[in-house]
Design an enzyme around this catalytic site. Structure first.
Site, short mmCIF file in Angstrom:
data_model
loop_
_atom_site.label_atom_id
_atom_site.label_comp_id
_atom_site.label_asym_id
_atom_site.label_seq_id
_atom_site.Cartn_x
_atom_site.Cartn_y
_atom_site.Cartn_z
N GLU A 1 50.70 29.37 31.11
CA GLU A 1 50.83 30.53 32.01
C GLU A 1 51.02 30.04 33.45
OE1 GLU A 1 47.46 33.18 31.94
OE2 GLU A 1 48.38 34.58 33.35
N GLU B 1 38.36 35.39 31.24
CA GLU B 1 39.03 36.62 30.78
C GLU B 1 39.76 36.35 29.46
OE1 GLU B 1 42.51 37.81 33.12
OE2 GLU B 1 43.21 38.26 31.10
N HIS B 2 40.43 35.21 29.37
CA HIS B 2 41.10 34.86 28.10
C HIS B 2 40.08 34.65 26.97
CE1 HIS B 2 45.45 33.83 29.07
NE2 HIS B 2 44.97 34.24 30.21
N HIS C 1 39.51 33.69 35.52
CA HIS C 1 40.69 34.04 34.73
C HIS C 1 40.62 33.43 33.33
CE1 HIS C 1 44.88 32.99 33.42
NE2 HIS C 1 44.94 34.30 33.46
#
Lengths: 456, 439
Positions: A149, A72-73, A69
């Site tokens: 997040e 992905e950023h 994840h």
């Protein structure tokens, strides 16, 4: 992310409707191993492009959870020719939208834009497939974003805490137990080179599937993809070990405290995922979950919310499509004045009822109808069509299996549903309860998020 | 069976489309039903489905300030049984058609949406069910008690969410007296006080054909759509009397800063003031400018300043909510508790600077390129198109609204944006709500 809802891609004729059927998708595999699937949909002059990498949190190891994840950023943080932030700016300038999301099984980058701008999206994706080059300072800053997040979606959300607790306890060996966003302590210790290494391990044409749906000529899209991605070299992918969960022998009960006014409860059984399209039990479990929840007249809300009034909310969930371990789960919030134990008892009674008496033909028929109609409804969204194709392809199936999966669900008999209910034994069960805490008391350390998807 | 479709067969949606970033027209048909409902229809034959939405002037703004929650409860109990069918019979009938019928109550309107297969036998059955719940709701007292209890529990759950608390308090601050603020005052006590008589009275005075907008998109002919609209509202009657006009919004002279204490690892912040109407002369300069400030996602200044440069938040955005009367201009974000003050300062500084300078020429070009180039994405499905028809109908916008939109955006100049923002957005009039453990 995709739970129990099965959706369509290929044209399905609904009960002899003499309407319109879409052409089937067109596929191609490049010499470097990259697969391309294109579905033409001419209803509007737009297209969606989704690039699916077969890497997610089930590929991670303890101490380094959250890598997929976070990467992905970082994929938006630049290449030598497209500096940080420029990817999204160029897509926006072309009138498009772009984003990405990560699940346990895959990482997906997508653009929605006018169909004639598709080549821009492909060019940019091909560039960052092999040229990612981010600065350490951008990593440091983006790591803070991801921790925000996590605070927002998990640490401060009772539902997020519940789901994270469930998966961390229902499995002991299978990596499906890790939260997609990662444990906070793993994030705290993440280093920029961890991300660079993860990128070099998993990002290559032979670990990717490009799915395009829209007002496009499939052959032209394949030709453009070949031009953009064709020159890229395949990567040597790390070995994926099975990490099969040892058989659970005995019920597990876990409670977690969280700042919440209401308690809640989940019962979850370890069950098989769909490994081969000709399996049987996953389809029966799907049918069972769809009879319990998901349509206007399904059993659980009717019995527990509307008739017995023992719950304010109740749901059933089973996602047969995944690379990691699968759960069949029932969740609920007790009605005011009802105890968690009463809700658990009521849920167990419903399951026992089906295990004893089975279900009616009318209930089976409703699920079949819903499934067929759902396929047609789903075609209203190009994005949803692309999701279905990409999901199947990334889990190890083909978009061609779509119709077979549907047909196999439709074949499930009342007796098979009864057997499926009987198969959910206490020895394979994990029960998680959320115990409400007042805010001024010290908080428990936060637990992960079970929702499998994190958008950038 | 695999039928290859030509564009002429598929594309009512795509008719008279001009590519290359200019307008894409959709053919919207419009008429009034026999009883005065405004009907909007787009024929779309590519997929054998029909979507419809009927919206009455029965939204939150029409609630009695003494009984917040009545419009939501009325809508949500429409399908709790009718004169002819019990709640469970309704649900089974819907499941047997594989249709989905849902009720909604929003600020300005309330009603139902229906998605069904286009096959006439199925569609007619589903429309008959929708017509039944609209015209003959029974509002059974026992089910009302059940739903009141559930709604109170849901409210308790929502009140555990700092983001919800921030937005609700902001609405209360912006609309201390105005009907747009009524729904932000729903409480367990107000929900408990709702009676079956309240629902019946609210339904009688607001669920009337003359207050309805019917939007239809899908695989049926004009003649079929006309019949459908009549059948849908056939059991409803227009009654004497009329609804009061919604008053203009009084602007607060100075925005307050309100702090609410709530546990959590993050502090949530919401800033806002009532600004924009649907027929606002500054509509386009405000909206196009907002793309550059905080509406354009990763393209916007707020995201760049607060997230990308400083890593202070996962998301920050600004938005306009145009309503009949002045709707919100708002900014929202959340961050780790110990850096809430820093994040708020960066947000406010970014806003002030934007109002002072306006967008750069490059920012404005980027905003226009995205809005114009991305316009077809806004109605690339029947579902999205249905939403636009609803807006056009509710505010009685011209049928050329979608075509005109692009032209209006293209015509916006940097001076217009700067001028509109300076005149209309006043940071000192914006309320600020801060929700967190240290507040």
């Amino acid at each position: 992310m995709i739970s129990r809802t099965l959706s369509t891609v290929a044209g399905v004729v609904f009960l002899g409707v003499c309407g319109v059927v879409s052409a089937e998708p067109v596929e191609a595999v490049l010499d470097n191993g990259m697969k391309i699937v294109v579905q033409r949909d001419e209803r509007a002059p737009v297209a969606v492009s989704q690039l699916w990498y077969r890497v997610g949190s089930v590929d991670e190891v303890n101490g380094r959870t959250g890598l997929s994840h976070l990467l992905e950023h970082m994929m938006f943080k630049g290449t030598p020719t497209v500096p940080a932030g420029e990817f999204s700016r160029l897509i926006a300038q072309a009138g498009g939208k772009d984003n990405a999301f990560t699940s346990r099984d895959y990482t997906v980058y997508f653009q929605q834009l006018a169909a004639d701008k598709l080549p821009l999206a492909l060019k940019l994706e091909a560039d960052r497939m092999h040229n990612l080059s981010f600065k350490d300072s951008d990593f440091t800053s983006e790591l803070q974003v991801v921790k925000e997040e996590r605070r927002m979606r998990t640490d401060d959300q009772p539902a997020g805490i519940m789901a994270e607790t469930l998966f961390a306890n229902a499995f002991v060996a299978n990596p499906v137990r890790y939260p997609v966003i990662g444990w906070m302590d793993d994030l705290d210790h993440m280093k920029p080179d961890d991300l660079r290494q993860w990128y070099h391990h998993w990002y290559g044409p032979n670990n990717a599937t490009l799915v395009v749906v829209g007002d496009v000529d499939p052959q032209a899209v394949i030709a453009e993809a070949r031009r953009q991605f064709g020159p890229l070299k395949p990567v040597a992918l790390p070995e994926r070990r099975p990490q099969i969960e040892p058989e659970q022998k005995g019920e597990r009960r876990v409670s977690v405290k969280a700042v919440s006014p209401l308690p809640s409860l989940t019962l979850a059984w370890q069950v098989p995922r769909l490994e081969k399209v000709d399996a049987q039990r996953p389809y029966a479990l799907y049918m069972l979950s769809a009879i319990l929840d998901g349509q206007a007249a399904s059993r659980l809300p009717r019995r527990l919310v509307r008739e017995q009034r023992v719950a304010t909310e109740v749901s059933a969930d089973y996602d047969m499509l995944g690379r990691g371990g699968a759960l069949f789960s029932l969740s609920g919030v007790p009605a005011q004045g009802k105890a968690l134990a009463q809700l658990e008892q009521a849920l167990r009674q419903e399951m026992a009822h089906i295990a004893r008496d089975g279900v009616s033909e009318r209930e089976l028929e409703r699920v079949r109808l819903q499934l067929q109609a759902g396929r047609i409804y789903e075609k209203d969204s190009m994005f949803a069509q692309a999701m279905r194709i990409g999901n199947l392809e990334s889990i190890g199936f083909s978009w061609r299996d779509d119709a077979t999966i549907d047909a196999n669900i439709a074949k499930v008999s009342a007796e098979q549903v009864r057997q499926a209910a009987r198969s959910l034994v206490d020895d394979h069960l994990t029960v998680v309860t959320l115990l409400p805490q007042q805010g001024d008391k010290p908080r428990m350390p936060a637990m992960p998020q079970g929702d499998q998807t994190h958008v950038r | 069976m695999s039928v290859k479709l030509s564009k002429s067969v598929i594309g009512w949606l795509a008719v008279s489309m001009l590519l290359g970033g200019m307008a894409q027209a959709v053919t919207i048909q419009h008429w009034n039903s026999a009883q005065g409902a405004r009907v909007y229809f787009v024929e779309a034959h590519a997929n054998p489905i029909v979507d419809l939405r009927v919206e009455f002037d029965a939204g939150n703004r029409r609630e009695d300030p003494a009984k917040p929650g009545v419009s939501d409860m009325t809508a949500s109990l429409l399908d709790a049984g009718t004169a002819r069918r019990s709640e469970e019979q309704l649900r089974e009938a819907l499941a047997d058609t594989a249709s989905s019928l849902s009720a909604f109550a929003e600020l300005e309107g309330a009603g139902v949406t229906l998605r069904t297969l286009a096959r006439p036998a199925v569609r007619e059955q589903a429309v008959a069910l929708a017509a039944d719940v609209l015209a003959h709701p029974a509002f059974p007292a026992a089910i009302l008690e059940r739903e009141k209890a559930r709604t109170i529990e849901n409210l308790r759950q929502e009140e555990n969410d700092a983001g919800f608390l921030a937005q609700r308090e902001l609405t209360r601050q912006m609309y201390p007296q105005h009907p747009y603020g009524i729904n932000a005052r729903v409480s367990a006590a107000s929900l408990k006080s709702i009676t079956r008589a309240d629902l019946l009275a609210f339904w009688r005075s607001h669920y009337q054909p003359r207050y309805a907008v019917v939007s239809i998109v899908g695989d049926l002919s004009r003649a079929e759509a006309e019949r459908l609209a009549e059948e849908l509202l056939a059991g409803l009657a227009n009654r004497p009397g009329s609804l009061p006009a919604i008053p203009p919004v009084a602007l607060p002279p100075a925005g307050k800063t309100v702090k609410l204490t709530h546990p959590g690892t993050q502090t949530h912040m919401a800033l806002g003031m009532p600004v924009i109407t649907r027929d606002d002369p500054d509509y386009f300069p405000l909206l196009v400018g907002n793309y550059a400030l905080g509406g354009g996602g990763f393209d916007a200044r707020l995201m760049k300043e607060v997230r990308d440069k400083r890593g202070l938040t996962y998301g920050v955005s600004s938005n306009f909510s145009p309503y009949q009367r002045a709707g919100e201009f708002g900014i929202g974000l959340s961050t780790r508790n110990d850096q809430a003050a820093t994040a708020l300062k960066v947000t406010r500084d970014t806003l002030r600077q934007f109002i002072e300078e306006g967008p750069s020429a490059a920012e404005l070009e980027q905003a226009k390129a995205n809005i114009i180039g991305g316009f077809p994405l806004r109605f690339d499905s029947n579902g999205k198109l249905l939403g636009y028809l609803g807006v056009i109908g509710l505010y009685q916008l011209p049928l050329t609204f979608l075509d005109d939109y692009v032209k209006h955006v293209a015509a916006v100049t940097p001076d217009q944006v700067r001028d509109a923002w300076r005149r209309r957005i006043h940071p000192e009039q914006m309320a600020t709500v801060i929700v967190g453990p240290n507040s």
